[in-house]
Design an enzyme around this catalytic site. Sequence first.
Site, PDB file in Angstrom:
ATOM      1  N   CYS A 115      30.849  -3.299 -15.177  1.00 17.27           N
ATOM      2  CA  CYS A 115      29.546  -3.333 -14.528  1.00 17.27           C
ATOM      3  C   CYS A 115      28.810  -2.031 -14.744  1.00 17.27           C
ATOM      4  O   CYS A 115      29.338  -0.964 -14.495  1.00 17.27           O
ATOM      5  CB  CYS A 115      29.720  -3.587 -13.033  1.00 17.27           C
ATOM      6  N   GLY A 116      27.572  -2.124 -15.165  1.00 24.27           N
ATOM      7  CA  GLY A 116      26.746  -0.939 -15.328  1.00 24.27           C
ATOM      8  C   GLY A 116      25.830  -0.697 -14.155  1.00 24.27           C
ATOM      9  O   GLY A 116      25.091   0.267 -14.135  1.00 24.27           O
TER      10      GLY A 116
END
Length: 270
Positions: A115-116
């Site tokens: 996840c960014g």
Amino acid sequence: MQKMAVMADAMKQYQVNRWHAGAVAVSDDWVAEEVPVALVYNGLSHVVMMCSPQHLEDFARGFTLTECIVEQPHEIYDIEVTELDEGIQVELEIAQSRFWALKAQRRALAGRTGCGICGKESLAQMACTLDPLQNGQQISSTALRLALDHINSQQHLFNKTGSVHAAAWCDPQGSIMALREDVGRHNALDKLVGHCLVGGHTLRDGMLIMTRRASYEIVQKAAACGISVVAAVSGPTGMAIRLAEEQGITLIGFARNASLCVYSHPERII
């Protein structure tokens, strides 16, 4: 500390005990590598992401555009990749006006392969302010199936390790023009975007295929660089569907086995 030999090592062999039908055998197995990559803008450390250690200039260029750090590719002046004891540092020189905007809205996180979004400092940082895409390329379902039929043969790292994601850019006829792989889905997309910018591909004229699910961030990054058709082999999230509808993106899920589900803007699929 021993210097990390990772610049060309996206995968390495490790010894594994293989169990099958009650029997065990020792053999070597190819395993995908990941390495911390620090992005530094005009001397200011901005973010550390875990990435596959290949195509890192592409990654830095694509990340800078899809995260709306710059608005146009020409605002990136220079990229320098340096291997350090702790990982890899990528230094970018960007337009001063974009750098001041970045300082005003800093993002400080230790990036993760999954996840960014995690670690952004406020909810307001989650979305770039973008105009919805208008028109966009129409794609035939036949062209999409053609691209899907050929994408596996080009996933060289996945076919060896089974543990990375791929992002592919395809023309309206279904030919795969470029493909990038990474331990992170969003990293693979950033690498693809960075490569396409250098190669002169017009991102509006074609479609993006992701080999796993379509998340909010995948759609956001597509919108930031003008991609109007996004197809994922797995399903999308609800937030991704809502964002795709708002941004004028055709979002396709479960694109496999001669079938697909179009979740937003189906008028582009013919």
